[in-house]
Design a protein around this motif. Sequence first.
Motif, PDB file in Angstrom:
ATOM      1  N   GLN A 198       0.927  -1.449  -0.029  1.00  0.00           N
ATOM      2  CA  GLN A 198      -0.033  -0.006  -0.107  1.00  0.00           C
ATOM      3  C   GLN A 198       0.872   1.367   0.241  1.00  0.00           C
ATOM      4  N   LEU A 199       2.102   1.135   0.867  1.00  0.00           N
ATOM      5  CA  LEU A 199       2.805   2.227   0.802  1.00  0.00           C
ATOM      6  C   LEU A 199       3.477   2.798  -0.600  1.00  0.00           C
ATOM      7  N   SER A 200       3.634   1.352  -1.127  1.00  0.00           N
ATOM      8  CA  SER A 200       4.541   1.416  -2.554  1.00  0.00           C
ATOM      9  C   SER A 200       3.671   2.241  -3.442  1.00  0.00           C
ATOM     10  N   ILE A 201       2.275   2.168  -3.243  1.00  0.00           N
ATOM     11  CA  ILE A 201       1.485   2.788  -4.344  1.00  0.00           C
ATOM     12  C   ILE A 201       1.676   4.252  -4.227  1.00  0.00           C
ATOM     13  N   PHE A 202       1.642   4.777  -3.191  1.00  0.00           N
ATOM     14  CA  PHE A 202       1.845   6.395  -2.912  1.00  0.00           C
ATOM     15  C   PHE A 202       3.252   6.680  -3.440  1.00  0.00           C
ATOM     16  N   ASP A 203       4.251   5.703  -3.064  1.00  0.00           N
ATOM     17  CA  ASP A 203       5.655   6.252  -3.258  1.00  0.00           C
ATOM     18  C   ASP A 203       5.793   6.092  -4.743  1.00  0.00           C
ATOM     19  N   ALA A 204       5.157   5.289  -5.498  1.00  0.00           N
ATOM     20  CA  ALA A 204       5.191   5.101  -6.877  1.00  0.00           C
ATOM     21  C   ALA A 204       4.752   6.419  -7.697  1.00  0.00           C
ATOM     22  N   LEU A 205       4.076   7.168  -7.027  1.00  0.00           N
ATOM     23  CA  LEU A 205       3.372   8.306  -7.715  1.00  0.00           C
ATOM     24  C   LEU A 205       4.565   9.120  -8.257  1.00  0.00           C
ATOM     25  N   SER A 206       4.528   9.764  -9.325  1.00  0.00           N
ATOM     26  CA  SER A 206       5.318  10.812  -9.821  1.00  0.00           C
ATOM     27  C   SER A 206       5.822  11.891  -8.738  1.00  0.00           C
ATOM     28  N   ASP A 207       6.817  12.609  -8.668  1.00  0.00           N
ATOM     29  CA  ASP A 207       7.290  13.458  -8.230  1.00  0.00           C
ATOM     30  C   ASP A 207       6.044  14.807  -8.336  1.00  0.00           C
ATOM     31  N   LYS A 208       5.915  14.880  -9.431  1.00  0.00           N
ATOM     32  CA  LYS A 208       4.869  15.985  -9.615  1.00  0.00           C
ATOM     33  C   LYS A 208       3.460  15.818  -9.090  1.00  0.00           C
ATOM     34  N   ALA A 209       3.009  14.531  -9.312  1.00  0.00           N
ATOM     35  CA  ALA A 209       1.741  14.161  -8.509  1.00  0.00           C
ATOM     36  C   ALA A 209       1.776  14.316  -7.014  1.00  0.00           C
ATOM     37  N   GLN A 210       2.908  13.977  -6.484  1.00  0.00           N
ATOM     38  CA  GLN A 210       3.145  14.118  -4.869  1.00  0.00           C
ATOM     39  C   GLN A 210       3.037  15.544  -4.548  1.00  0.00           C
ATOM     40  N   VAL A 211       3.821  16.312  -5.258  1.00  0.00           N
ATOM     41  CA  VAL A 211       3.768  17.798  -4.794  1.00  0.00           C
ATOM     42  C   VAL A 211       2.320  18.341  -4.893  1.00  0.00           C
ATOM     43  N   GLN A 212       1.800  18.110  -6.145  1.00  0.00           N
ATOM     44  CA  GLN A 212       0.588  18.639  -6.270  1.00  0.00           C
ATOM     45  C   GLN A 212      -0.351  18.147  -5.048  1.00  0.00           C
ATOM     46  N   LEU A 213      -0.234  16.723  -4.633  1.00  0.00           N
ATOM     47  CA  LEU A 213      -1.042  16.188  -3.563  1.00  0.00           C
ATOM     48  C   LEU A 213      -0.616  17.120  -2.536  1.00  0.00           C
ATOM     49  N   LEU A 214       0.295  17.173  -1.952  1.00  0.00           N
ATOM     50  CA  LEU A 214       0.606  18.302  -0.899  1.00  0.00           C
ATOM     51  C   LEU A 214       0.191  19.644  -1.088  1.00  0.00           C
ATOM     52  N   SER A 216      -2.276  20.688  -2.805  1.00  0.00           N
ATOM     53  CA  SER A 216      -3.902  20.412  -2.639  1.00  0.00           C
ATOM     54  C   SER A 216      -4.311  20.586  -1.093  1.00  0.00           C
ATOM     55  N   THR A 217      -3.448  19.437  -0.481  1.00  0.00           N
ATOM     56  CA  THR A 217      -3.661  19.371   0.962  1.00  0.00           C
ATOM     57  C   THR A 217      -3.750  20.801   1.681  1.00  0.00           C
ATOM     58  N   LEU A 218      -2.698  21.419   1.466  1.00  0.00           N
ATOM     59  CA  LEU A 218      -2.355  22.814   1.934  1.00  0.00           C
ATOM     60  C   LEU A 218      -3.641  23.650   1.434  1.00  0.00           C
ATOM     61  N   ASP A 219      -4.094  23.791   0.210  1.00  0.00           N
ATOM     62  CA  ASP A 219      -5.288  24.478  -0.089  1.00  0.00           C
ATOM     63  C   ASP A 219      -6.369  24.230   0.744  1.00  0.00           C
ATOM     64  N   GLU A 220      -6.913  23.121   1.088  1.00  0.00           N
ATOM     65  CA  GLU A 220      -8.108  22.668   1.900  1.00  0.00           C
ATOM     66  C   GLU A 220      -7.975  22.594   3.432  1.00  0.00           C
ATOM     67  N   LEU A 221      -7.119  23.371   3.829  1.00  0.00           N
ATOM     68  CA  LEU A 221      -6.907  23.029   5.395  1.00  0.00           C
ATOM     69  C   LEU A 221      -8.005  23.697   6.101  1.00  0.00           C
TER      70      LEU A 221
END
Length: 314
Positions: A198-214, A216-221
């Motif tokens: 399960q953690l590998s699924i997250f870790d396999a996301l591209s760096d761009k997708a991971q940063v966008q995810l972070l 997006s999290t900050l956008d919706e706090l």
Amino acid sequence: MARIEARGRLCTPVSQSRSPFLRHPLLLAPLLALAAPACAQPAPAQDADPALWVVKDDDTTIYLFGTIHVLKPGLSWFDEAVKTAFDDSQTLVLEMVEPDAATQQKVVGAKAFAPDAAPLTQRIQPKYRTTFTQAIGKTGLPATMYDKMRPWFAAVSLSVLPVQELGYQPQNGPEAVLTQAARAAGKPVEGLETFEGQLSIFDALSDKAQVQLLESTLDELPTAATTMQKMVADWSKGDPDALAKDMNETLKDSPEVARALLTERNKRWAGWIAQRMTQPGTVFVAVGAGHLAGPESVQSMLGQYKLKAVRVKY
């Protein structure tokens, strides 16, 4: 997110936060086991009738139960049709079976941190840096620790603790309750995935997708309570379409995340169900409710195997 160092924390002031992870409780499953206990007050029991489906043939029955991984105490969902289906089943199948603490720490250490990468504060857009610093400050953990996290883990880290501070806890969630009941009854408990997987699924996301995810999290706090309350209300009244609509609102903004965390997993699980249907017996499968809702749900993907999931009436 669930942090290893957060174990043993006492109750902390509630912070209002929200993120794609809050919209998608299914995405929290890999890491909730690492989170700190919170101080929750007993609540009067409220009836909940979450959705339940069944796939069956002459000698095999598979129940599909959608869960919310974290709940407040006081919801009486483990009764009626759900309890009957569980009692009739010989095996409980979850997204994953939680490993021991040492294994969790080893996997998280390998997957969730990037000591040689540039600090996260430099990798996110400048407009997010103040919000990021402020959010970190509310966790009580050093900023240097967050700077070494992979972006996906930082996003989850900033999401989970506020949810728990609002009283939502994994020990109140269906996975914990069902696991305890299964072990008490001597039923085997299996996982569709492993913790590391399960953690590998997250870790396999591209760096761009991971940063966008972070970001997006900050956008919706600001609105964790409202988001969680709505999803739990939809789940409690057995309204998967409403739940899917709320969840898909965020995932549509990141096709890569949606594909990795939802669509591809649903395909694999549908294949697992189809294979399991070739063996006799009764199985109770409990996975995040988001996997059992919407046009790309597990039920929809069972169609390619000529299998049909039928909603169980209460």
